[in-house]
Design an enzyme around this catalytic site. Structure first.
Site, PDB file in Angstrom:
ATOM      1  N   ASP A 171       0.810  -1.274   0.136  1.00  0.00           N
ATOM      2  CA  ASP A 171      -0.092   0.131  -0.163  1.00  0.00           C
ATOM      3  C   ASP A 171       0.971   1.268  -0.005  1.00  0.00           C
ATOM      4  O   ASP A 171       1.661   1.638   1.110  1.00  0.00           O
ATOM      5  CB  ASP A 171      -0.929   0.117   1.025  1.00  0.00           C
ATOM      6  CG  ASP A 171      -2.044   1.195   1.255  1.00  0.00           C
ATOM      7  OD1 ASP A 171      -2.108   1.923   0.317  1.00  0.00           O
ATOM      8  OD2 ASP A 171      -2.490   1.340   2.413  1.00  0.00           O
TER       9      ASP A 171
ATOM     10  N   ASP B  39      -1.488   5.678  -5.623  1.00  0.00           N
ATOM     11  CA  ASP B  39      -2.045   4.987  -4.674  1.00  0.00           C
ATOM     12  C   ASP B  39      -2.324   3.271  -4.952  1.00  0.00           C
ATOM     13  O   ASP B  39      -3.500   3.157  -5.571  1.00  0.00           O
ATOM     14  CB  ASP B  39      -3.210   5.530  -3.952  1.00  0.00           C
ATOM     15  CG  ASP B  39      -3.571   4.715  -2.772  1.00  0.00           C
ATOM     16  OD1 ASP B  39      -3.086   3.942  -2.322  1.00  0.00           O
ATOM     17  OD2 ASP B  39      -4.664   5.214  -2.090  1.00  0.00           O
TER      18      ASP B  39
END
Length: 430
Positions: free
Chosen positions: A126, A314
């Site tokens: 992440d 992201d």
């Protein structure tokens, strides 16, 4: 690729190479010293997503939770009064219903070994957060989850040490994770950190308890997003750099498309994956994210200004979320009817997707499955990156329609370039 230089912050990008992805994936090996090979390591997908994507509904709602946006003109989800809601429709932005808590998980995981003797957990990869937290033995009733999760037990590790501090990650829908902190030996992609902070879960909300896709999270955003208090702890990337464990201050990632393997590495670039030079793009890390300039986009051969626009890269978000004028140009009408300005009037304006329409039920744009979609590209710095046709359509909307992977960012003033974009090949210079 993502790089942390000393003086200037950059994100790296490379063009996809038109060969089998498996051809440039190297399975980890072990050298004479016992150190694992630090080349390219396979980026895995959780079993729950091995053959399919998560639902459009869940990934759009998750983005609203993560970034807390209001609906704007087209976004079908919004954060209101600390909960995520589904709005009624395109012309009615009243609350339809509160979105139920669902598993908050990513489509990609990396194997991370923790402790001595070590246990290997699959953690979310992440770039939008900065905590390394895991399912741990301190979680109440943890024995009932051992069939679906690997559990880290600091009591079983000879190198684990309890340190002062607690952590707490909260999401707008009320889902949360919290616990205390240990340091222990952590190995990822052949790099071993002898004293890495590991955030052990003592409490997980139902969103995480229902999630069978991962055993925690490996955050790769900038350190200011770390949630440990009273003092943030060093992230894995910080320790790798400060302890001289990697040759270059960077990590790389190529996301999986279909059944082809993706890869990641820490401190290593394999220049054989592309015949093109690596492009470096300045990063604004003031908010802790990988935020880059994205000042224009293209539909077909026509380009349009988005002066001052930025985007966050992201891997923890699935969709590509952009402003309403851009969404309208792609799906709903000719760009000349929006506020966008074409770079040149000598090139005919691109048409929107024939038959595209906003779907009140799903909360996003859809289009007929039998129409061709135009080449849509977004700028990162001085390069355009084209959305791959396999990624443009995110999932079925029923009745012969496909939900688009590009949707509205609501009232936010920056884009979110999630997985739909991050798989994209390079197109051309600005």
């Amino acid at each position: 690729m993502f790089q942390y230089p000393v003086d200037v912050d950059y994100a790296q990008s490379v063009e996809e190479y038109p060969v089998s992805e498996a051809a440039y994936y190297y399975p980890p090996e072990v050298d004479a010293s016992g150190m694992s090979d630090r080349r390219l390591h396979r980026l895995a997908r959780p079993d729950v997503y091995r053959h399919q994507r998560p639902s459009f509904y869940s990934v759009y709602a998750r983005a609203a939770r993560r970034y807390g946006f209001e609906s704007g003109a087209y976004a079908g989800f919004a954060m209101r009064n600390n909960v995520v809601v589904k709005v009624a429709g395109l012309y009615d932005k009243s609350t339809d219903h509160e979105v139920p808590t669902e598993g908050v998980q990513n489509e990609y995981v990396v194997p991370v070994t923790i402790g001595n003797p070590g246990v290997t957990l699959n953690l979310d990869f992440d770039t939008g957060s900065s905590d390394l937290w895991v399912w741990s033995s301190e979680l109440a009733g943890v024995s009932q989850y051992t069939d679906t999760h690997t559990i880290y037990d600091p009591r079983m590790s000879e190198t684990a040490q309890r340190v002062y501090g607690t952590w707490n990650i909260s999401y707008g829908d009320g889902s949360s994770a919290s616990g205390d902190v240990y340091t222990d030996m952590v190995t990822v992609a052949g790099v071993t950190m002898p004293s890495q902070a590991v955030e052990c879960s003592r409490s997980l909300s139902s969103a995480f308890l229902q999630d069978g896709g991962n055993d925690g999270l490996l955050g790769l955003a900038w350190p200011i997003l770390n949630t440990v208090t009273p003092q943030p702890v060093k992230t894995p990337m910080e320790n790798m750099m400060e302890q001289g464990l990697i040759e270059h201050p960077l990590f790389t990632v190529k996301l999986t498309r279909g059944h082809n393997p993706g890869f990641y590495s820490f401190g290593y670039i394999d220049y054989n994956v592309t015949p093109h030079a690596i492009t470096y793009t300045p990063v604004d890390n003031s908010q802790g994210f990988w935020q880059v300039s994205s000042r224009s986009f293209a539909i077909g051969s026509q380009t349009f200004d988005r002066r001052g626009n930025t985007a966050i890269l992201d891997t923890g978000t699935s969709l590509c979320l952009v402003d309403d004028d851009t969404v309208r140009a792609i799906y709903g009408e000719f760009p000349c009817r929006s506020k966008l300005e074409p770079h040149s009037t000598s090139i005919p304006l691109a048409d929107s997707i024939e038959g595209a329409t906003y779907d009140d039920q799903h909360g996003g744009w859809k289009y007929p499955s039998d129409v061709s979609v135009p080449n849509v590209a977004f700028a990162v710095g001085d390069k355009y990156y084209t959305i791959h046709p396999d990624d443009f359509g995110f999932g079925s909307a029923g009745d012969g329609y496909i939900l688009g992977g590009i949707q509205s960012r609501g009232d936010m003033n920056y884009d979110i370039f999630g997985d739909v974009f991050l798989k994209s090949p390079r197109n051309r210079n600005l």
